[in-house]
Design a protein around this motif. Sequence first.
Motif, PDB file in Angstrom:
ATOM      1  N   THR A   1      86.121  58.660 -18.501  1.00 41.92           N
ATOM      2  CA  THR A   1      86.644  57.315 -18.248  1.00 41.92           C
ATOM      3  C   THR A   1      86.339  56.452 -19.467  1.00 41.92           C
ATOM      4  O   THR A   1      85.383  56.697 -20.202  1.00 41.92           O
ATOM      5  N   MET A   2      87.162  55.412 -19.679  1.00 38.19           N
ATOM      6  CA  MET A   2      86.858  54.438 -20.731  1.00 38.19           C
ATOM      7  C   MET A   2      86.560  53.094 -20.088  1.00 38.19           C
ATOM      8  O   MET A   2      85.417  52.658 -20.042  1.00 38.19           O
ATOM      9  N   SER A   3      87.587  52.434 -19.556  1.00 37.29           N
ATOM     10  CA  SER A   3      87.344  51.104 -18.975  1.00 37.29           C
ATOM     11  C   SER A   3      87.474  51.091 -17.458  1.00 37.29           C
ATOM     12  O   SER A   3      87.156  50.102 -16.814  1.00 37.29           O
ATOM     13  N   GLU A   4      87.941  52.188 -16.871  1.00 34.82           N
ATOM     14  CA  GLU A   4      88.189  52.193 -15.425  1.00 34.82           C
ATOM     15  C   GLU A   4      87.120  52.984 -14.676  1.00 34.82           C
ATOM     16  O   GLU A   4      86.480  53.863 -15.235  1.00 34.82           O
ATOM     17  N   GLN A   5      86.984  52.659 -13.401  1.00 35.16           N
ATOM     18  CA  GLN A   5      86.186  53.492 -12.501  1.00 35.16           C
ATOM     19  C   GLN A   5      87.142  54.457 -11.790  1.00 35.16           C
ATOM     20  O   GLN A   5      88.249  54.062 -11.419  1.00 35.16           O
ATOM     21  N   LYS A   6      86.709  55.690 -11.630  1.00 39.04           N
ATOM     22  CA  LYS A   6      87.529  56.670 -10.904  1.00 39.04           C
ATOM     23  C   LYS A   6      86.713  57.249  -9.758  1.00 39.04           C
ATOM     24  O   LYS A   6      85.540  57.593  -9.948  1.00 39.04           O
ATOM     25  N   ILE A   7      87.323  57.310  -8.580  1.00 34.11           N
ATOM     26  CA  ILE A   7      86.608  57.845  -7.411  1.00 34.11           C
ATOM     27  C   ILE A   7      87.441  58.936  -6.741  1.00 34.11           C
ATOM     28  O   ILE A   7      88.590  58.710  -6.359  1.00 34.11           O
ATOM     29  N   SER A   8      86.833  60.118  -6.601  1.00 34.00           N
ATOM     30  CA  SER A   8      87.477  61.247  -5.914  1.00 34.00           C
ATOM     31  C   SER A   8      86.601  61.698  -4.754  1.00 34.00           C
ATOM     32  O   SER A   8      85.400  61.875  -4.925  1.00 34.00           O
TER      33      SER A   8
ATOM     34  N   ASP B   1      93.491  54.205  -8.292  1.00 32.57           N
ATOM     35  CA  ASP B   1      94.625  54.412  -9.196  1.00 32.57           C
ATOM     36  C   ASP B   1      94.072  54.360 -10.604  1.00 32.57           C
ATOM     37  O   ASP B   1      93.409  53.389 -10.969  1.00 32.57           O
ATOM     38  N   ASN B   2      94.353  55.377 -11.409  1.00 40.31           N
ATOM     39  CA  ASN B   2      93.813  55.396 -12.774  1.00 40.31           C
ATOM     40  C   ASN B   2      94.898  55.683 -13.799  1.00 40.31           C
ATOM     41  O   ASN B   2      95.717  56.574 -13.609  1.00 40.31           O
ATOM     42  N   ARG B   3      94.833  54.929 -14.891  1.00 39.76           N
ATOM     43  CA  ARG B   3      95.733  55.202 -16.015  1.00 39.76           C
ATOM     44  C   ARG B   3      95.033  56.042 -17.073  1.00 39.76           C
ATOM     45  O   ARG B   3      95.607  56.414 -18.083  1.00 39.76           O
ATOM     46  N   GLU B   4      93.744  56.301 -16.865  1.00 40.98           N
ATOM     47  CA  GLU B   4      92.968  57.131 -17.789  1.00 40.98           C
ATOM     48  C   GLU B   4      92.185  58.166 -16.981  1.00 40.98           C
ATOM     49  O   GLU B   4      92.279  58.217 -15.756  1.00 40.98           O
TER      50      GLU B   4
ATOM     51  N   GLN C   1      93.271  50.831   2.911  1.00 39.18           N
ATOM     52  CA  GLN C   1      92.154  51.643   3.413  1.00 39.18           C
ATOM     53  C   GLN C   1      91.331  52.195   2.245  1.00 39.18           C
ATOM     54  O   GLN C   1      90.096  52.164   2.275  1.00 39.18           O
ATOM     55  N   CYS C   2      92.014  52.639   1.203  1.00 42.01           N
ATOM     56  CA  CYS C   2      91.305  53.139   0.014  1.00 42.01           C
ATOM     57  C   CYS C   2      90.456  52.026  -0.603  1.00 42.01           C
ATOM     58  O   CYS C   2      89.295  52.246  -0.962  1.00 42.01           O
ATOM     59  N   ALA C   3      91.027  50.815  -0.715  1.00 37.44           N
ATOM     60  CA  ALA C   3      90.312  49.692  -1.335  1.00 37.44           C
ATOM     61  C   ALA C   3      89.056  49.350  -0.536  1.00 37.44           C
ATOM     62  O   ALA C   3      88.002  49.044  -1.109  1.00 37.44           O
ATOM     63  N   LEU C   4      89.162  49.419   0.793  1.00 39.46           N
ATOM     64  CA  LEU C   4      87.999  49.141   1.641  1.00 39.46           C
ATOM     65  C   LEU C   4      86.894  50.175   1.427  1.00 39.46           C
ATOM     66  O   LEU C   4      85.712  49.832   1.329  1.00 39.46           O
ATOM     67  N   LEU C   5      87.289  51.426   1.337  1.00 36.69           N
ATOM     68  CA  LEU C   5      86.300  52.486   1.115  1.00 36.69           C
ATOM     69  C   LEU C   5      85.639  52.310  -0.248  1.00 36.69           C
ATOM     70  O   LEU C   5      84.433  52.487  -0.393  1.00 36.69           O
TER      71      LEU C   5
END
Length: 215
Positions: free
Chosen positions: A180-187, A132-135, A20-24
């Motif tokens: 962020t460096m290489s990732e996208q983050k969504i809250s 999911d973020n590692r950074e 569901q998160c991936a779809l959003l």
Amino acid sequence: MREYHYDYATTLDGIMDAAQCALLVERINALIDAGQVKLVDHEGRGTDAVCDTGGRYLHHIFEGDDVRRHLPELMAVYRAILPLVAAVTSQEAVLSPYPRSDVNIKVYPPGGGTLGEHYDTNGITVLLFLTDNREAPLRMQIPRAHPSRGAWVERRTIHARAGTLLVMKGREVLHDCEPTMSEQKISVVLNYYVRGDTWRHASFDDFVYDGVAPA
Ligand SMILES: [Fe+2]
């Protein structure tokens, strides 16, 4: 409840499942690619008047009406978890009376997406992470005090996990988002208040959304 009260924040996993998160996230990115969502990009304009230390802001923002129009299921989540938020915080939590800021989505692009150090204006801060973020963790500066050593600040970071809900005392903890460096983050930002206290600084929205320096 213990974590919220004594550590100023707690997380609840699995509020939304990964698919569901991936779809959003897909729908959110399509809207950004189509130029339908505003980019917040300013630095050094925050002041004490809006509980901000003047850092950099760089992220796309879905305001309340954008969420209502494009991702209405998030408005349903916002209403549905009100009793959960009330239980975790031991507060008489209420929905936001401000349609522009009740539910927002912050989308931090790779390569410098960030949010400056600030205190939140509303009484109860809730975030639903969609990635999911590692950074680029949330960074908290927790106020501590003990008679044996006086006052100090404990630093803590929380990495985003898709589907996890964060409940935080954002008014009492100075916090920001590491770039962020290489990732996208969504809250997804879910703004709750407490009955009898729905205060919001008059110049706050012009500052956070449009980068207008408070008078
Ligand atoms: Fe905040």
